[in-house]
Design a protein around this motif. Structure first.
Motif, PDB file in Angstrom:
ATOM      1  N   LEU A   1      58.338  -4.223 -19.599  1.00 15.40           N
ATOM      2  CA  LEU A   1      58.721  -3.150 -18.684  1.00 15.40           C
ATOM      3  C   LEU A   1      60.200  -2.866 -18.826  1.00 15.40           C
ATOM      4  CD1 LEU A   1      56.845  -4.341 -15.464  1.00 15.40           C
ATOM      5  CD2 LEU A   1      56.143  -2.521 -17.036  1.00 15.40           C
ATOM      6  N   ASP A   2      60.546  -1.576 -18.914  1.00 12.00           N
ATOM      7  CA  ASP A   2      61.965  -1.212 -18.989  1.00 12.00           C
ATOM      8  C   ASP A   2      62.522  -0.978 -17.588  1.00 12.00           C
ATOM      9  OD1 ASP A   2      61.293   1.408 -18.229  1.00 12.00           O
ATOM     10  OD2 ASP A   2      61.841   2.311 -20.141  1.00 12.00           O
ATOM     11  N   GLU A   3      63.773  -0.567 -17.521  1.00 13.82           N
ATOM     12  CA  GLU A   3      64.450  -0.393 -16.234  1.00 13.82           C
ATOM     13  C   GLU A   3      63.851   0.722 -15.385  1.00 13.82           C
ATOM     14  OE1 GLU A   3      66.815   1.772 -19.456  1.00 13.82           O
ATOM     15  OE2 GLU A   3      65.867  -0.184 -19.247  1.00 13.82           O
ATOM     16  N   ASP A   4      63.045   1.605 -15.969  1.00 14.83           N
ATOM     17  CA  ASP A   4      62.372   2.675 -15.229  1.00 14.83           C
ATOM     18  C   ASP A   4      60.887   2.361 -15.003  1.00 14.83           C
ATOM     19  OD1 ASP A   4      64.667   4.306 -14.990  1.00 14.83           O
ATOM     20  OD2 ASP A   4      64.375   5.066 -17.027  1.00 14.83           O
ATOM     21  N   ASP A   5      60.512   1.100 -15.142  1.00 14.29           N
ATOM     22  CA  ASP A   5      59.137   0.630 -14.961  1.00 14.29           C
ATOM     23  C   ASP A   5      58.145   1.260 -15.937  1.00 14.29           C
ATOM     24  OD1 ASP A   5      59.740  -1.216 -13.001  1.00 14.29           O
ATOM     25  OD2 ASP A   5      59.284   0.141 -11.346  1.00 14.29           O
ATOM     26  N   ARG A   6      58.633   1.690 -17.089  1.00 10.27           N
ATOM     27  CA  ARG A   6      57.725   2.135 -18.152  1.00 10.27           C
ATOM     28  C   ARG A   6      57.239   0.891 -18.885  1.00 10.27           C
ATOM     29  NH1 ARG A   6      61.922   6.636 -20.246  1.00 10.27           N
ATOM     30  NH2 ARG A   6      63.164   4.756 -20.026  1.00 10.27           N
ATOM     31  N   ILE A   7      55.966   0.921 -19.290  1.00  2.57           N
ATOM     32  CA  ILE A   7      55.362  -0.198 -20.013  1.00  2.57           C
ATOM     33  C   ILE A   7      55.220   0.175 -21.485  1.00  2.57           C
ATOM     34  CG2 ILE A   7      53.019   0.559 -19.397  1.00  2.57           C
ATOM     35  CD1 ILE A   7      52.187  -2.427 -19.467  1.00  2.57           C
ATOM     36  N   LEU A   8      55.574  -0.756 -22.355  1.00  2.00           N
ATOM     37  CA  LEU A   8      55.441  -0.549 -23.792  1.00  2.00           C
ATOM     38  C   LEU A   8      54.033  -0.953 -24.212  1.00  2.00           C
ATOM     39  CD1 LEU A   8      56.747   0.157 -26.528  1.00  2.00           C
ATOM     40  CD2 LEU A   8      57.341  -2.287 -26.721  1.00  2.00           C
ATOM     41  N   LEU A   9      53.311  -0.010 -24.830  1.00  2.00           N
ATOM     42  CA  LEU A   9      51.968  -0.290 -25.333  1.00  2.00           C
ATOM     43  C   LEU A   9      51.893   0.032 -26.815  1.00  2.00           C
ATOM     44  CD1 LEU A   9      49.762   1.160 -22.442  1.00  2.00           C
ATOM     45  CD2 LEU A   9      50.447  -1.228 -22.824  1.00  2.00           C
ATOM     46  N   CYS A  10      50.993  -0.666 -27.493  1.00  2.00           N
ATOM     47  CA  CYS A  10      50.724  -0.456 -28.920  1.00  2.00           C
ATOM     48  C   CYS A  10      49.374   0.226 -29.050  1.00  2.00           C
ATOM     49  CB  CYS A  10      50.627  -1.789 -29.656  1.00  2.00           C
ATOM     50  SG  CYS A  10      51.976  -2.923 -29.400  1.00  2.00           S
ATOM     51  N   ARG A  11      49.293   1.134 -29.976  1.00  2.41           N
ATOM     52  CA  ARG A  11      48.010   1.802 -30.236  1.00  2.41           C
ATOM     53  C   ARG A  11      47.353   1.099 -31.425  1.00  2.41           C
ATOM     54  NH1 ARG A  11      46.268   6.609 -33.254  1.00  2.41           N
ATOM     55  NH2 ARG A  11      44.487   7.484 -32.151  1.00  2.41           N
TER      56      ARG A  11
ATOM     57  N   GLU B   1      52.732  -3.382 -43.208  1.00  2.00           N
ATOM     58  CA  GLU B   1      52.212  -4.606 -42.596  1.00  2.00           C
ATOM     59  C   GLU B   1      51.626  -4.320 -41.211  1.00  2.00           C
ATOM     60  OE1 GLU B   1      55.025  -8.063 -44.585  1.00  2.00           O
ATOM     61  OE2 GLU B   1      55.900  -6.749 -43.057  1.00  2.00           O
ATOM     62  N   LEU B   2      52.286  -3.433 -40.459  1.00  2.00           N
ATOM     63  CA  LEU B   2      51.732  -3.043 -39.159  1.00  2.00           C
ATOM     64  C   LEU B   2      50.387  -2.342 -39.340  1.00  2.00           C
ATOM     65  CD1 LEU B   2      54.931  -1.755 -37.329  1.00  2.00           C
ATOM     66  CD2 LEU B   2      53.652  -3.843 -36.823  1.00  2.00           C
ATOM     67  N   ALA B   3      50.322  -1.444 -40.321  1.00  3.10           N
ATOM     68  CA  ALA B   3      49.073  -0.726 -40.596  1.00  3.10           C
ATOM     69  C   ALA B   3      47.969  -1.696 -41.017  1.00  3.10           C
ATOM     70  CB  ALA B   3      49.296   0.334 -41.669  1.00  3.10           C
ATOM     71  N   ALA B   4      48.322  -2.733 -41.770  1.00  3.96           N
ATOM     72  CA  ALA B   4      47.332  -3.730 -42.179  1.00  3.96           C
ATOM     73  C   ALA B   4      46.778  -4.480 -40.972  1.00  3.96           C
ATOM     74  CB  ALA B   4      47.941  -4.712 -43.174  1.00  3.96           C
ATOM     75  N   GLU B   5      47.554  -4.543 -39.891  1.00  8.08           N
ATOM     76  CA  GLU B   5      47.096  -5.167 -38.644  1.00  8.08           C
ATOM     77  C   GLU B   5      46.489  -4.126 -37.698  1.00  8.08           C
ATOM     78  OE1 GLU B   5      49.720  -7.903 -36.779  1.00  8.08           O
ATOM     79  OE2 GLU B   5      50.136  -8.951 -38.644  1.00  8.08           O
ATOM     80  N   ASN B   6      46.297  -2.905 -38.207  1.00  5.78           N
ATOM     81  CA  ASN B   6      45.690  -1.807 -37.457  1.00  5.78           C
ATOM     82  C   ASN B   6      46.520  -1.379 -36.256  1.00  5.78           C
ATOM     83  OD1 ASN B   6      43.262  -1.634 -39.137  1.00  5.78           O
ATOM     84  ND2 ASN B   6      42.872  -3.660 -38.308  1.00  5.78           N
ATOM     85  N   LEU B   7      47.828  -1.592 -36.327  1.00  5.36           N
ATOM     86  CA  LEU B   7      48.747  -1.158 -35.277  1.00  5.36           C
ATOM     87  C   LEU B   7      49.341   0.174 -35.734  1.00  5.36           C
ATOM     88  CD1 LEU B   7      51.253  -3.452 -33.452  1.00  5.36           C
ATOM     89  CD2 LEU B   7      51.571  -1.013 -33.708  1.00  5.36           C
ATOM     90  N   ALA B   8      48.992   1.247 -35.025  1.00  4.20           N
ATOM     91  CA  ALA B   8      49.329   2.593 -35.480  1.00  4.20           C
ATOM     92  C   ALA B   8      50.628   3.144 -34.892  1.00  4.20           C
ATOM     93  CB  ALA B   8      48.178   3.551 -35.163  1.00  4.20           C
ATOM     94  N   GLU B   9      50.957   2.777 -33.641  1.00  3.96           N
ATOM     95  CA  GLU B   9      52.181   3.302 -33.025  1.00  3.96           C
ATOM     96  C   GLU B   9      52.516   2.546 -31.751  1.00  3.96           C
ATOM     97  OE1 GLU B   9      51.977   7.203 -30.810  1.00  3.96           O
ATOM     98  OE2 GLU B   9      49.938   7.224 -31.639  1.00  3.96           O
ATOM     99  N   PHE B  10      53.732   2.779 -31.273  1.00  2.00           N
ATOM    100  CA  PHE B  10      54.196   2.250 -29.992  1.00  2.00           C
ATOM    101  C   PHE B  10      54.503   3.436 -29.093  1.00  2.00           C
ATOM    102  CE2 PHE B  10      55.435  -0.974 -33.060  1.00  2.00           C
ATOM    103  CZ  PHE B  10      55.019  -2.142 -32.450  1.00  2.00           C
ATOM    104  N   ARG B  11      54.325   3.220 -27.793  1.00  2.00           N
ATOM    105  CA  ARG B  11      54.673   4.278 -26.843  1.00  2.00           C
ATOM    106  C   ARG B  11      55.015   3.645 -25.495  1.00  2.00           C
ATOM    107  NH1 ARG B  11      50.776   8.953 -24.228  1.00  2.00           N
ATOM    108  NH2 ARG B  11      52.233   9.455 -22.565  1.00  2.00           N
ATOM    109  N   TRP B  12      56.034   4.188 -24.846  1.00  2.00           N
ATOM    110  CA  TRP B  12      56.374   3.807 -23.481  1.00  2.00           C
ATOM    111  C   TRP B  12      55.582   4.707 -22.534  1.00  2.00           C
ATOM    112  CZ3 TRP B  12      59.294  -0.358 -22.338  1.00  2.00           C
ATOM    113  CH2 TRP B  12      60.095  -0.893 -23.341  1.00  2.00           C
ATOM    114  N   TRP B  13      54.876   4.116 -21.592  1.00  2.10           N
ATOM    115  CA  TRP B  13      54.034   4.834 -20.640  1.00  2.10           C
ATOM    116  C   TRP B  13      54.550   4.623 -19.228  1.00  2.10           C
ATOM    117  CZ3 TRP B  13      49.110   7.163 -21.733  1.00  2.10           C
ATOM    118  CH2 TRP B  13      48.672   7.028 -23.054  1.00  2.10           C
ATOM    119  N   ARG B  14      54.491   5.674 -18.428  1.00  2.00           N
ATOM    120  CA  ARG B  14      54.739   5.562 -16.992  1.00  2.00           C
ATOM    121  C   ARG B  14      53.384   5.330 -16.313  1.00  2.00           C
ATOM    122  NH1 ARG B  14      59.809   7.098 -15.824  1.00  2.00           N
ATOM    123  NH2 ARG B  14      60.886   8.436 -17.314  1.00  2.00           N
TER     124      ARG B  14
END
Length: 167
Positions: A14-24, A115-128
């Protein structure tokens, strides 16, 4: 017979604005059920032989996001799902979630894009939280009702014992 479970650690970042970092994560990652194309989940991953949970968490965060964790973060959620179709080669999964409060940053870990793609991790995004609550797309979240435990975490703070989550 004892079920064979894939053990993983995840970070509620969680960042200072309570956004959560998620991986797709995209199929065929263990977090993505066969009927879905992708799942938004907290960064983290499997515990390797010889690792404890916090060692695995530190490694996974460094590899995926570039975060360096020095303190022992609080263990806030525990999820156990016994379902043969949930993690290929296993009878289910165990996810232990730890809370990290950080300054907002652009995720860039030790792993290359390939290497991220090989682990099927496509992107990161901060969500409110309201974006998660109001999400009407076809992507899934892990846990499926992420909004409920996240709301509780943001409103009541760190629990004294890990909260047990469902699917």
């Amino acid at each position: 017979m004892t079920p064979r479970l894939r053990r993983s650690v995840r970070a509620i970042v969680l960042d200072e604005d309570d956004r959560i970092l998620l991986c797709r994560f995209v199929f065929p990652h263990p977090a993505v059920p066969g009927q879905a194309t992708c799942v938004w989940a907290a960064p983290g991953g499997g515990i390797e032989p010889g690792e404890d949970r916090l060692t695995a968490l530190r490694r996974e965060l460094r590899e995926e996001t570039g975060l360096t964790v020095t303190a022992d973060p609080p263990h806030v959620w525990h999820q156990e799902i016994v379902a043969a179709d949930h993690a290929p080669g296993f009878d289910g999964i165990v996810n232990d979630y730890f809370l990290l409060r950080v300054r907002h940053f652009q995720p860039r870990g030790d792993l290359t894009d390939d290497e991220l793609a090989a682990e099927n991790l496509a992107e990161f995004r901060w969500w409110r939280l309201p974006e998660i609550v109001g999400y009407a797309g076809t992507d899934l979240f892990s846990p499926r009702d992420l909004a409920t435990p996240l709301t509780a975490l943001l409103t009541t703070g760190t629990p004294t014992q890990p909260v047990h989550l469902g699917l």
